[in-house]
Design a protein around this motif. Structure first.
Motif, PDB file in Angstrom:
ATOM      1  N   SER A 139       9.078 -10.013 -35.402  1.00  0.00           N
ATOM      2  CA  SER A 139       9.156 -10.068 -33.936  1.00  0.00           C
ATOM      3  C   SER A 139       7.809 -10.436 -33.330  1.00  0.00           C
ATOM      4  CB  SER A 139       9.665  -8.739 -33.375  1.00  0.00           C
ATOM      5  OG  SER A 139       8.684  -7.714 -33.441  1.00  0.00           O
ATOM      6  N   LEU A 140       6.724 -10.002 -33.974  1.00  0.00           N
ATOM      7  CA  LEU A 140       5.388 -10.381 -33.515  1.00  0.00           C
ATOM      8  C   LEU A 140       5.230 -11.894 -33.554  1.00  0.00           C
ATOM      9  CD1 LEU A 140       2.365  -9.996 -32.840  1.00  0.00           C
ATOM     10  CD2 LEU A 140       1.992  -9.544 -35.286  1.00  0.00           C
ATOM     11  N   TRP A 141       5.607 -12.506 -34.669  1.00  0.00           N
ATOM     12  CA  TRP A 141       5.455 -13.952 -34.791  1.00  0.00           C
ATOM     13  C   TRP A 141       6.421 -14.707 -33.894  1.00  0.00           C
ATOM     14  CZ3 TRP A 141       1.175 -15.836 -36.332  1.00  0.00           C
ATOM     15  CH2 TRP A 141       0.374 -15.105 -37.204  1.00  0.00           C
ATOM     16  N   ALA A 142       7.585 -14.127 -33.643  1.00  0.00           N
ATOM     17  CA  ALA A 142       8.504 -14.746 -32.684  1.00  0.00           C
ATOM     18  C   ALA A 142       7.875 -14.777 -31.302  1.00  0.00           C
ATOM     19  CB  ALA A 142       9.828 -13.983 -32.654  1.00  0.00           C
ATOM     20  N   GLY A 143       7.192 -13.692 -30.929  1.00  0.00           N
ATOM     21  CA  GLY A 143       6.518 -13.634 -29.639  1.00  0.00           C
ATOM     22  C   GLY A 143       5.355 -14.606 -29.555  1.00  0.00           C
ATOM     23  N   ILE A 144       4.582 -14.694 -30.635  1.00  0.00           N
ATOM     24  CA  ILE A 144       3.458 -15.627 -30.656  1.00  0.00           C
ATOM     25  C   ILE A 144       3.951 -17.062 -30.530  1.00  0.00           C
ATOM     26  CG2 ILE A 144       1.578 -16.536 -32.086  1.00  0.00           C
ATOM     27  CD1 ILE A 144       1.285 -13.700 -33.266  1.00  0.00           C
ATOM     28  N   ASN A 154       7.023 -13.344 -19.615  1.00  0.00           N
ATOM     29  CA  ASN A 154       8.061 -12.525 -20.244  1.00  0.00           C
ATOM     30  C   ASN A 154       8.968 -13.303 -21.176  1.00  0.00           C
ATOM     31  OD1 ASN A 154      10.916 -10.654 -19.883  1.00  0.00           O
ATOM     32  ND2 ASN A 154       8.994  -9.681 -20.504  1.00  0.00           N
ATOM     33  N   GLU A 155       8.757 -14.603 -21.306  1.00  0.00           N
ATOM     34  CA  GLU A 155       9.430 -15.335 -22.376  1.00  0.00           C
ATOM     35  C   GLU A 155       8.985 -14.794 -23.731  1.00  0.00           C
ATOM     36  OE1 GLU A 155       9.435 -19.700 -21.820  1.00  0.00           O
ATOM     37  OE2 GLU A 155       8.879 -19.270 -19.737  1.00  0.00           O
ATOM     38  N   VAL A 156       7.775 -14.278 -23.797  1.00  0.00           N
ATOM     39  CA  VAL A 156       7.280 -13.638 -25.017  1.00  0.00           C
ATOM     40  C   VAL A 156       8.081 -12.374 -25.299  1.00  0.00           C
ATOM     41  CG1 VAL A 156       5.310 -12.444 -26.072  1.00  0.00           C
ATOM     42  CG2 VAL A 156       4.962 -14.586 -24.815  1.00  0.00           C
ATOM     43  N   GLY A 157       8.232 -11.510 -24.286  1.00  0.00           N
ATOM     44  CA  GLY A 157       9.006 -10.285 -24.461  1.00  0.00           C
ATOM     45  C   GLY A 157      10.441 -10.548 -24.855  1.00  0.00           C
ATOM     46  N   ARG A 158      11.021 -11.571 -24.259  1.00  0.00           N
ATOM     47  CA  ARG A 158      12.412 -11.921 -24.590  1.00  0.00           C
ATOM     48  C   ARG A 158      12.527 -12.336 -26.051  1.00  0.00           C
ATOM     49  NH1 ARG A 158      13.898 -15.673 -20.493  1.00  0.00           N
ATOM     50  NH2 ARG A 158      13.099 -17.393 -21.754  1.00  0.00           N
ATOM     51  N   ALA A 159      11.551 -13.128 -26.532  1.00  0.00           N
ATOM     52  CA  ALA A 159      11.582 -13.570 -27.926  1.00  0.00           C
ATOM     53  C   ALA A 159      11.366 -12.405 -28.888  1.00  0.00           C
ATOM     54  CB  ALA A 159      10.517 -14.637 -28.145  1.00  0.00           C
ATOM     55  N   VAL A 160      10.473 -11.490 -28.532  1.00  0.00           N
ATOM     56  CA  VAL A 160      10.228 -10.318 -29.371  1.00  0.00           C
ATOM     57  C   VAL A 160      11.501  -9.480 -29.483  1.00  0.00           C
ATOM     58  CG1 VAL A 160       8.971  -8.137 -29.538  1.00  0.00           C
ATOM     59  CG2 VAL A 160       7.749 -10.227 -28.919  1.00  0.00           C
ATOM     60  N   GLU A 161      12.118  -9.202 -28.343  1.00  0.00           N
ATOM     61  CA  GLU A 161      13.333  -8.380 -28.362  1.00  0.00           C
ATOM     62  C   GLU A 161      14.457  -9.060 -29.139  1.00  0.00           C
ATOM     63  OE1 GLU A 161      16.433  -5.969 -25.458  1.00  0.00           O
ATOM     64  OE2 GLU A 161      14.971  -7.343 -24.550  1.00  0.00           O
ATOM     65  N   LYS A 162      14.645 -10.350 -28.930  1.00  0.00           N
ATOM     66  CA  LYS A 162      15.716 -11.067 -29.635  1.00  0.00           C
ATOM     67  C   LYS A 162      15.519 -10.986 -31.139  1.00  0.00           C
ATOM     68  CE  LYS A 162      17.967 -15.586 -30.033  1.00  0.00           C
ATOM     69  NZ  LYS A 162      17.962 -17.005 -29.571  1.00  0.00           N
ATOM     70  N   SER A 163      14.278 -11.141 -31.597  1.00  0.00           N
ATOM     71  CA  SER A 163      14.001 -11.064 -33.024  1.00  0.00           C
ATOM     72  C   SER A 163      14.310  -9.677 -33.578  1.00  0.00           C
ATOM     73  CB  SER A 163      12.533 -11.406 -33.280  1.00  0.00           C
ATOM     74  OG  SER A 163      12.205 -11.256 -34.647  1.00  0.00           O
ATOM     75  N   PRO A 189      -2.832  -9.330 -18.309  1.00  0.00           N
ATOM     76  CA  PRO A 189      -1.550  -8.824 -17.832  1.00  0.00           C
ATOM     77  C   PRO A 189      -0.876  -7.895 -18.843  1.00  0.00           C
ATOM     78  CG  PRO A 189      -1.208 -10.944 -18.844  1.00  0.00           C
ATOM     79  CD  PRO A 189      -2.696 -10.662 -18.941  1.00  0.00           C
ATOM     80  N   ALA A 190       0.162  -7.203 -18.375  1.00  0.00           N
ATOM     81  CA  ALA A 190       1.029  -6.447 -19.271  1.00  0.00           C
ATOM     82  C   ALA A 190       1.872  -7.426 -20.085  1.00  0.00           C
ATOM     83  CB  ALA A 190       1.937  -5.524 -18.464  1.00  0.00           C
ATOM     84  N   VAL A 191       2.038  -7.128 -21.375  1.00  0.00           N
ATOM     85  CA  VAL A 191       2.828  -7.984 -22.261  1.00  0.00           C
ATOM     86  C   VAL A 191       3.943  -7.136 -22.851  1.00  0.00           C
ATOM     87  CG1 VAL A 191       2.781  -9.535 -24.240  1.00  0.00           C
ATOM     88  CG2 VAL A 191       0.746  -9.317 -22.793  1.00  0.00           C
ATOM     89  N   PHE A 192       5.138  -7.289 -22.296  1.00  0.00           N
ATOM     90  CA  PHE A 192       6.271  -6.455 -22.708  1.00  0.00           C
ATOM     91  C   PHE A 192       6.857  -6.940 -24.033  1.00  0.00           C
ATOM     92  CE2 PHE A 192       5.918  -5.902 -18.140  1.00  0.00           C
ATOM     93  CZ  PHE A 192       6.022  -4.528 -18.018  1.00  0.00           C
ATOM     94  N   ASN A 193       7.476  -6.004 -24.741  1.00  0.00           N
ATOM     95  CA  ASN A 193       8.142  -6.311 -26.009  1.00  0.00           C
ATOM     96  C   ASN A 193       9.651  -6.399 -25.845  1.00  0.00           C
ATOM     97  OD1 ASN A 193       5.729  -6.239 -27.637  1.00  0.00           O
ATOM     98  ND2 ASN A 193       5.736  -4.025 -27.328  1.00  0.00           N
ATOM     99  N   TYR A 194      10.084  -6.613 -24.636  1.00  0.00           N
ATOM    100  CA  TYR A 194      11.502  -6.709 -24.330  1.00  0.00           C
ATOM    101  C   TYR A 194      11.648  -7.490 -23.028  1.00  0.00           C
ATOM    102  CZ  TYR A 194       9.746  -2.653 -21.771  1.00  0.00           C
ATOM    103  OH  TYR A 194       8.975  -1.817 -20.993  1.00  0.00           O
ATOM    104  N   TYR A 269       8.261 -21.762 -37.487  1.00  0.00           N
ATOM    105  CA  TYR A 269       8.616 -22.258 -36.158  1.00  0.00           C
ATOM    106  C   TYR A 269       8.197 -23.713 -35.953  1.00  0.00           C
ATOM    107  CZ  TYR A 269       9.411 -17.332 -35.265  1.00  0.00           C
ATOM    108  OH  TYR A 269       9.885 -16.041 -35.330  1.00  0.00           O
ATOM    109  N   GLY A 270       7.684 -24.323 -37.015  1.00  0.00           N
ATOM    110  CA  GLY A 270       7.250 -25.692 -36.910  1.00  0.00           C
ATOM    111  C   GLY A 270       6.003 -25.861 -36.062  1.00  0.00           C
ATOM    112  N   LEU A 271       5.213 -24.795 -35.950  1.00  0.00           N
ATOM    113  CA  LEU A 271       4.008 -24.819 -35.130  1.00  0.00           C
ATOM    114  C   LEU A 271       2.773 -24.666 -36.001  1.00  0.00           C
ATOM    115  CD1 LEU A 271       5.169 -22.401 -32.287  1.00  0.00           C
ATOM    116  CD2 LEU A 271       4.963 -24.889 -32.118  1.00  0.00           C
TER     117      LEU A 271
END
Length: 278
Positions: A139-144, A154-163, A189-194, A269-271
Motif C-alpha cells: 500500500s505504501l508503494w501504491a501511494g507513492i 488525497n489521490e494518494v490516500g485513495r490508492a493506499v486504501e484500495k491496495s 500537509p496531512a497525508v491520509f491513508n484512506y 507500476y511502470g515508473l
C-alpha cells in the motif's frame, strides 16, 4: 491542509533532503540486519543512533518533546510509537515495526519505517504476520506511485486504501497519518491513508511528504498505553507500519529514504524514480 501552509522545496533543497533520507534509510538497514531472537529494542535503538551519528547527523526523534530515543520499536499488537527498552526482547516469530529519522547539520529531515517478522517461531503465525507486513508495504508503494500522477493529494490516500482492501481484511488506523517533511520532521500537509471527502491540496513540484500506512490484522480501533506513547490495538491483533519520505519535482518523483530512489518498489507500476538535477 490549506495550500498556504505547505512549504514547497527547491531542487537544491530536495538534494539536501536526499542526504537526510539516505542516512535515515541506512540506519534502518543497519537495524534490520541486527534483528534476531534475543536482541532488545534498546540495543536496536543504539545501532540506529550510532549509524546516524557516523554520517554526521543526529536523531530527529530525540527533538520531539518528551521522547528520548532514536527509533520507535513496536512489537506485535503495538502498531506505532513503541518505546525501546532493555526489557523488550524480541522472540522468534514476532513482528516488529521500526520507525526512524535523521536531521543533518544543514537542518533537513528524513523519516522512514519498515516492518519485519523475526525469523523462526510458529510457521502459520509468521506467515500471517508476513502477509500483514506485505500488505502494508504494498500500500505504501501504491501511494507513492499515485503521487507521480496525482493532481490532488488525497489521490494518494485513495490508492493506499484500495491496495489495503485488495490485500485482505485489514484495519486502517484513522487518527495516525502521513505528513509533510522538510526543516521540521512533521509539516503540513496531512497525508491520509484512506479516501476522504476532501480532495486535499493541489499537488505540485516541490512537495515533499512522508507516506506511512499503518494497518492492523483486525479492528482499526487502538489505544494509547500507560507510557503515553505506544499505540496498541484494542483487540490484540497485530500491527504493521511502513514509511518513506518522497519528493515530487518537475522531473518526477524520488524516494529520498530508499537507497535506489524507489526503483524496485515503483517497477511494478511502470515508473522510474527521477533524481533531481540542478
Amino acid at each position: 491542509m490549506g495550500r498556504e501552509k505547505i512549504t514547497l522545496k527547491t531542487n537544491a533543497e530536495i538534494l539536501l533532503m536526499r542526504e537526510a533520507g539516505l542516512i535515515t534509510g541506512r540506519a534502518l538497514e543497519a537495524v534490520k540486519k541486527a534483528i534476531v531472537p534475543g536482541i532488545s529494542t534498546l540495543e536496536l535503538d543504539a545501532i540506529a543512533e550510532a549509524t546516524i551519528e557516523s554520517f554526521g547527523a543526529k536523531s530527529n526523534f530525540k527533538l520531539v518533546a518528551g521522547y528520548h530515543h532514536t527509533i520507535c520499536a513496536s512489537i506485535n499488537d503495538e502498531v506505532v510509537h513503541g518505546i525501546p527498552s532493555k526489557d523488550r526482547v524480541l522472540a522468534a516469530g514476532d513482528i516488529i515495526s521500526i520507525d526512524c529519522g535523521a536531521i543533518t547539520p544543514a537542518g533537513w529531515n528524513g523519516d522512514a519505517a519498515f516492518s519485519f517478522v523475526v525469523p523462526g517461531g510458529d510457521e502459520a503465525v509468521s506467515a500471517q504476520r508476513q502477509a500483514l507486513s506485505d500488505a502494508c508495504e504494498a500500500s505504501l508503494w501504491a501511494g507513492i506511485a499515485a503521487l507521480a500522477t496525482a493532481t490532488r493529494l488525497n489521490e494518494v490516500g485513495r490508492a493506499v486504501e484500495k491496495s489495503i482492501r485488495n490485500s485482505g481484511r485489514y484495519g486502517i488506523l484513522q487518527d495516525y497519518i502521513g505528513h509533510g517533511v522538510g526543516r521540521s520532521m512533521h509539516e503540513d500537509p496531512a497525508v491520509f491513508n484512506y479516501q476522504t471527502r476532501d480532495l486535499g491540496p493541489v499537488v505540485e513540484p516541490g512537495l515533499v511528504i512522508a507516506i506511512e500506512p499503518m494497518i492492523t490484522a483486525g479492528s482499526e480501533k487502538v489505544r494509547i498505553l500507560a507510557d503515553e506513547w505506544t499505540i496498541s490495538t484494542k483487540d490484540g491483533s497485530d500491527g504493521s507500519h511502513w514509511e518513506h519520505t518522497v519528493a515530487l519535482h518537475s522531473g518526477g518523483i524520488w524516494v529520498l529514504t530508499a537507497e535506489d530512489g524507489g526503483e524496485a518498489g515503483l517497477a511494478k507500476y511502470g515508473l522510474k524514480p527521477v533524481p533531481v538535477n540542478l
